[in-house]
Design a protein around this motif. Sequence first.
Motif, mmCIF file in Angstrom:
data_model
loop_
_atom_site.group_PDB
_atom_site.id
_atom_site.type_symbol
_atom_site.label_atom_id
_atom_site.label_comp_id
_atom_site.label_asym_id
_atom_site.label_seq_id
_atom_site.Cartn_x
_atom_site.Cartn_y
_atom_site.Cartn_z
ATOM 1 N N THR A 96 0.840 -1.185 0.000
ATOM 2 C CA THR A 96 0.000 0.000 0.000
ATOM 3 C C THR A 96 0.883 1.246 0.000
ATOM 4 O O THR A 96 1.537 1.531 1.007
ATOM 5 C CB THR A 96 -0.900 0.023 1.256
ATOM 6 O OG1 THR A 96 -1.579 -1.230 1.352
ATOM 7 C CG2 THR A 96 -1.898 1.158 1.194
ATOM 8 N N PRO A 100 -1.820 8.180 -2.726
ATOM 9 C CA PRO A 100 -2.317 7.643 -3.998
ATOM 10 C C PRO A 100 -1.513 8.070 -5.233
ATOM 11 O O PRO A 100 -1.594 7.423 -6.265
ATOM 12 C CB PRO A 100 -3.746 8.186 -4.092
ATOM 13 C CG PRO A 100 -4.113 8.600 -2.720
ATOM 14 C CD PRO A 100 -2.839 8.944 -2.025
ATOM 15 N N LYS A 131 -1.994 -2.389 -3.637
ATOM 16 C CA LYS A 131 -3.324 -2.707 -3.129
ATOM 17 C C LYS A 131 -4.372 -2.057 -4.031
ATOM 18 O O LYS A 131 -4.243 -0.871 -4.374
ATOM 19 C CB LYS A 131 -3.468 -2.197 -1.695
ATOM 20 C CG LYS A 131 -4.790 -2.508 -1.060
ATOM 21 C CD LYS A 131 -4.840 -2.014 0.359
ATOM 22 C CE LYS A 131 -6.207 -2.314 0.953
ATOM 23 N NZ LYS A 131 -6.290 -1.801 2.319
ATOM 24 N N SER A 134 -5.436 1.849 -4.177
ATOM 25 C CA SER A 134 -4.520 2.646 -3.351
ATOM 26 C C SER A 134 -3.594 3.558 -4.161
ATOM 27 O O SER A 134 -2.866 4.352 -3.577
ATOM 28 C CB SER A 134 -3.671 1.731 -2.464
ATOM 29 O OG SER A 134 -2.783 0.962 -3.257
ATOM 30 N N HIS A 135 -3.605 3.427 -5.483
ATOM 31 C CA HIS A 135 -2.713 4.237 -6.317
ATOM 32 C C HIS A 135 -3.432 4.659 -7.587
ATOM 33 O O HIS A 135 -4.167 3.869 -8.174
ATOM 34 C CB HIS A 135 -1.449 3.436 -6.670
ATOM 35 C CG HIS A 135 -0.335 4.291 -7.179
ATOM 36 N ND1 HIS A 135 -0.271 4.734 -8.474
ATOM 37 C CD2 HIS A 135 0.754 4.792 -6.551
ATOM 38 C CE1 HIS A 135 0.819 5.471 -8.634
ATOM 39 N NE2 HIS A 135 1.456 5.516 -7.476
#
Length: 179
Positions: A96, A100, A131, A134-135
């Motif tokens: 994670t 982001p 994850k 998460s990005h």
Amino acid sequence: MSSELFNANPTVFSSTKSTSSRITEHSAQSLWLRDQNDNSDTESEGNEVEEIDQDEIFDLIRTIYDPEHPNTLEELRVVSAPQITVGRNHIKVEFTPTVPHCGMSTLIGLSIRVRLLRSLPSRYKVDIYVKPGSHQSELSVNKQLNDKERVAAALENPPLVDTVEKCLAKPSSVAFQLV
């Protein structure tokens, strides 16, 4: 590499106690390919295969340093044991990013891959993913981290390899300079 910090003030958590690991890093190994004549990973004593569990994999990657900060991936909660799945000859690591838009996500994933490649028997297939959700460039990062040719090309870039080595360094030898 840009001097801009993607997460200038990350939240730092305390690390957990390390469990003893039966896996050791092969410091003399290449970053990507293993020596074709190296038989150290084969089952030399009958059909006995030593099982590797989630906690051992976590112990290997928890001490990797973040490329931007003098903190480990565990301290920044980038990795945790529940984010690791271990199958018979397959390991999946999900991490994670702290933000982001983290521009260091591919470098973090590459560092995780190199640590596992150096430490695990060659029979293991390793997949590294951010994850889900998460990005902002999740699909692109995942594609880069799991494409063997892209990873091999990245590991032929000396400045990038130097940065990966700093992320993998033991605590006493890490010297980060934040600009």
